[in-house]
Structure formats: structure tokens, C-alpha cells
Design a protein around this motif. Structure first.
Motif, PDB file in Angstrom:
ATOM      1  N   UNK A   1      36.664  34.159  55.373  1.00 40.06           N
ATOM      2  CA  UNK A   1      36.659  33.719  53.987  1.00 40.06           C
ATOM      3  C   UNK A   1      36.947  34.947  53.121  1.00 40.06           C
ATOM      4  N   UNK A   2      38.040  34.875  52.325  1.00 41.12           N
ATOM      5  CA  UNK A   2      38.479  36.020  51.537  1.00 41.12           C
ATOM      6  C   UNK A   2      38.633  35.625  50.083  1.00 41.12           C
ATOM      7  N   UNK A   3      37.986  36.391  49.208  1.00 40.93           N
ATOM      8  CA  UNK A   3      38.141  36.222  47.772  1.00 40.93           C
ATOM      9  C   UNK A   3      38.870  37.454  47.241  1.00 40.93           C
ATOM     10  N   UNK A   4      40.148  37.270  46.852  1.00 39.56           N
ATOM     11  CA  UNK A   4      40.953  38.344  46.286  1.00 39.56           C
ATOM     12  C   UNK A   4      40.953  38.213  44.766  1.00 39.56           C
ATOM     13  N   UNK A   5      40.418  39.193  44.090  1.00 37.08           N
ATOM     14  CA  UNK A   5      40.332  39.128  42.646  1.00 37.08           C
ATOM     15  C   UNK A   5      41.683  39.154  41.970  1.00 37.08           C
ATOM     16  N   UNK A   6      41.730  38.615  40.745  1.00 42.60           N
ATOM     17  CA  UNK A   6      42.935  38.677  39.940  1.00 42.60           C
ATOM     18  C   UNK A   6      43.057  40.001  39.223  1.00 42.60           C
ATOM     19  N   UNK A   7      44.162  40.146  38.482  1.00 41.36           N
ATOM     20  CA  UNK A   7      44.426  41.432  37.837  1.00 41.36           C
ATOM     21  C   UNK A   7      43.780  41.543  36.460  1.00 41.36           C
ATOM     22  N   UNK A   8      43.822  40.457  35.692  1.00 46.73           N
ATOM     23  CA  UNK A   8      43.239  40.495  34.352  1.00 46.73           C
ATOM     24  C   UNK A   8      42.900  39.088  33.882  1.00 46.73           C
ATOM     25  N   UNK A   9      41.854  38.974  33.045  1.00 46.33           N
ATOM     26  CA  UNK A   9      41.431  37.688  32.485  1.00 46.33           C
ATOM     27  C   UNK A   9      41.398  36.612  33.575  1.00 46.33           C
ATOM     28  N   UNK A  10      40.622  36.900  34.610  1.00 46.42           N
ATOM     29  CA  UNK A  10      40.592  36.017  35.774  1.00 46.42           C
ATOM     30  C   UNK A  10      39.226  36.061  36.443  1.00 46.42           C
ATOM     31  N   UNK A  11      38.766  34.894  36.876  1.00 46.93           N
ATOM     32  CA  UNK A  11      37.586  34.812  37.729  1.00 46.93           C
ATOM     33  C   UNK A  11      37.987  34.191  39.060  1.00 46.93           C
ATOM     34  N   UNK A  12      37.672  34.890  40.125  1.00 50.39           N
ATOM     35  CA  UNK A  12      37.856  34.369  41.473  1.00 50.39           C
ATOM     36  C   UNK A  12      36.455  34.144  42.017  1.00 50.39           C
ATOM     37  N   UNK A  13      36.122  32.883  42.361  1.00 52.90           N
ATOM     38  CA  UNK A  13      34.735  32.700  42.720  1.00 52.90           C
ATOM     39  C   UNK A  13      34.382  31.413  43.412  1.00 52.90           C
ATOM     40  N   UNK A  14      33.187  31.443  44.000  1.00 53.24           N
ATOM     41  CA  UNK A  14      32.508  30.276  44.529  1.00 53.24           C
ATOM     42  C   UNK A  14      31.238  30.158  43.712  1.00 53.24           C
TER      43      UNK A  14
END
Length: 324
Positions: free
Chosen positions: A150-163
């Protein structure tokens, strides 16, 4: 979907929605620059989806979102799951923002079983129009399972990557092949408004299982990388790495407001069962607001050749390290 189109699969008011098949399921907004093209699978009741590989992908134009959502209970199973927000994966400056192009799956009492890998890719949005990649539970308990990584790759700007668990029930995250939560790996450093989160917002138990791999939190940017619970937290895995990279200013955090138990059974390739290291100017920490139990290198079955495990907290001048 094409330019200006809206692809919609929707159940009637209050009706259950069932999608069943062994083939792949793609929900993709494909609008070119300047043309909104949304793709949605919606239910105003319960929702059950069984498919092969599942792709939820936003487009390259503002507002070209991709979404699977239910106002009732939600159950999804497949052989793989990928969520990709607009603007994800860019490798060079200047980056291109894609406002409002999020990829999301949300519902109540959310249960997602994937017999393969789960990957979330955050994007590049603008203020008030973020480009997110999110699995969101709206009520009840949340259970997310991956037989692989399970991989969560963050965004570059103004972004939420999440569970995100917004419900009042528990949150259970299982990644048999290992869990990786990291800031934008493609165009570092991520901006300060980029977050990568596994979050249990209720005062309930958060359980993280990664028996066949490790739990790794890595922040190479200026935003936030965190696995948190407003209640208690139990982590069972081969090893835990919580680190920030040289040149970064953001934090990496494994935190519980209540009691915290971390149980590791082996070591990473670097030779540590638990590693907490701030190599940038931010904070790397494993912390509990109540009692904390660390069972370091504690195998389920003891043999003569089994390592006893090593706990390492790096003390550097650049950042702050905490293993309370």
C-alpha cells in the motif's frame, strides 16, 4: 470521458447499487486543458463493487474529477486499486496545476478489499480547488485491506493524499506487503500545503498491520506526512521507519492521542527495527499522548538465529527527533 462530457453511472434515490464483474473498472475524467470532463459512479444508497483492477483517475483540466461515492454503506473488492489526481507524477518545473481534479472513493462503513496493491497518487491543485487522492469513510468503521503493498504518494501542491476515517468507528489498515507513506517522490520538495495522511479522527482504535513488510513514513518536502489517531493506535509490522530527508522542512509523524503500541518482528535493510531520524529541519517522531509500548524486534516465534531488534533515534543538529 471526453472534453466537456460527464460520464455518470448512478443508482436511483435510496436504491442499492451493485456492480459485478471480473474485468477492470476505470473511472476517468479525460478532459484536455480548458475542458471539464468528469467521471462518477454514484449511489444514494448502499454500494457494492466487485471487479478486477480498479482505476480512479482525474483528468488534465480543471474540475475533471473522478469519483466513486455512496451515501450509504460501501463495499469494494478487486485485484488492484489506483487513485490518481490531476497533475500527479510531474517531474520538472514549472509544474502545471490542475485545480479541482481529485480522485476519490467515499462512503459509509467503508470496506475495501484488494487482492493486490493499493496506490494513491496526489496531484497539483490550487487554493480552494485542491487535487486530492483520498479514500474517505463518512460514518461507522473503515477497513482497508491490501494483500500486497500500500503506497501513498503525496502531491506537489494544494493536495491531500490520504486514507481518512471521519466516522465514529475504528480504522483498520492492512498492507501485507508493507505500507509506504511519503511526500511527492517525483518533483521534491513538495510544497507546505501538500499533506499525506492516514487519519483516524474519532477517539477509537486505529490498527495498522503490515506483517510481510514495514511501515515507512518519509518526508522529503515541506508539507506533512503523518499517521495519526485521535484515539488509540496499534502498529504490527516487520519494522518502522519515520524519517525526514536532508533539505526538507516538513514533519514525519506517527502519533496517537491515546495509548500507543508498536510491535516489530524484524529489521529493515538498514538493520533497524524502529528508526526515527530527522535529516531535514522538521520533526520526525513517534509519540503518544498517553502510554506507549514499543516491542522492538519481537518475533512471533523465537529461534536461535532471530535478531532481537534494534531501536535507533538519530541525533542530528538539523531537525528534531522524538520517540516518546
Amino acid at each position: 470521458t471526453g472534453d466537456g462530457a460527464h460520464a455518470l453511472l448512478q443508482a436511483g434515490t435510496g436504491a442499492a447499487q451493485t456492480i459485478f464483474g471480473g474485468g477492470s473498472l476505470t473511472v476517468e475524467g479525460q478532459g484536455a486543458a480548458g475542458a471539464i470532463a468528469k467521471a462518477e459512479v454514484l449511489s444514494s444508497g448502499s454500494q457494492s463493487i466487485q471487479a478486477g483492477s480498479i482505476l480512479v483517475k482525474a483528468g488534465s483540466s480543471a474540475g475533471s474529477l473522478a469519483r466513486i461515492a455512496a451515501t450509504g454503506s460501501q463495499s469494494i473488492s478487486g485485484s488492484g486499486l489506483t487513485l490518481t489526481a490531476g497533475g500527479a507524477g510531474q517531474t520538472g518545473e514549472p509544474f502545471v496545476a490542475v485545480p479541482g481534479a481529485s480522485a476519490t472513493i467515499e462512503g459509509q462503513s467503508q470496506n475495501i478489499d484488494i487482492f493486490g496493491a493499493i496506490v494513491l497518487n496526489g496531484g497539483a491543485g490550487t487554493s480552494g480547488n485542491t487535487a486530492d487522492a483520498i479514500l474517505r469513510n463518512l460514518s461507522g468503521a473503515q477497513d482497508i485491506y491490501s494483500s500486497g503493498t500500500m503506497t501513498l504518494n503525496g502531491g506537489h501542491t494544494q493536495s491531500t493524499t490520504g486514507i481518512l476515517n471521519l466516522g465514529t468507528g475504528s480504522q483498520t489498515i492492512t498492507a501485507n506487503g508493507g505500507l509506504l507513506v511519503r511526500s511527492d517522490p517525483n518533483l521534491p520538495p513538495a510544497h507546505a500545503d501538500s499533506s499525506v495522511l492516514i487519519q483516524n479522527q474519532a477517539a477509537t482504535l486505529q490498527t495498522i498491520n503490515a506483517s510481510g513488510g514495514g511501515v515507512t513514513l518519509l518526508n522529503s518536502g515541506d508539507g506533512t506526512v503523518a499517521v495519526t489517531s485521535a484515539g488509540t493506535q496499534t502498529v504490527s509490522t516487520r519494522f518502522v521507519d519515520v524519517t525526514t530527508a536532508a533539505g526538507s522542512t516538513g514533519d514525519a509523524t506517527l502519533f496517537a492521542t491515546g495509548d500507543q503500541r508498536i510491535h516489530t518482528t524484524n529489521e529493515s535493510t538498514s538493520g533497524f527495527s524502529i528508526l526515527v531520524a530527522a535529516r531535514g529541519t522538521g520533526t520526525a517522531k513517534i509519540e503518544s499522548g498517553a502510554s506507549q509500548l514499543l516491542e522492538v524486534g519481537y518475533p512471533e516465534v523465537m529461534t536461535g538465529s532471530t535478531s532481537s531488534g534494534v531501536l535507533k533515534v538519530e541525533i542530528l543538529t538539523e531537525g528534531v527527533h522524538s520517540g516518546d
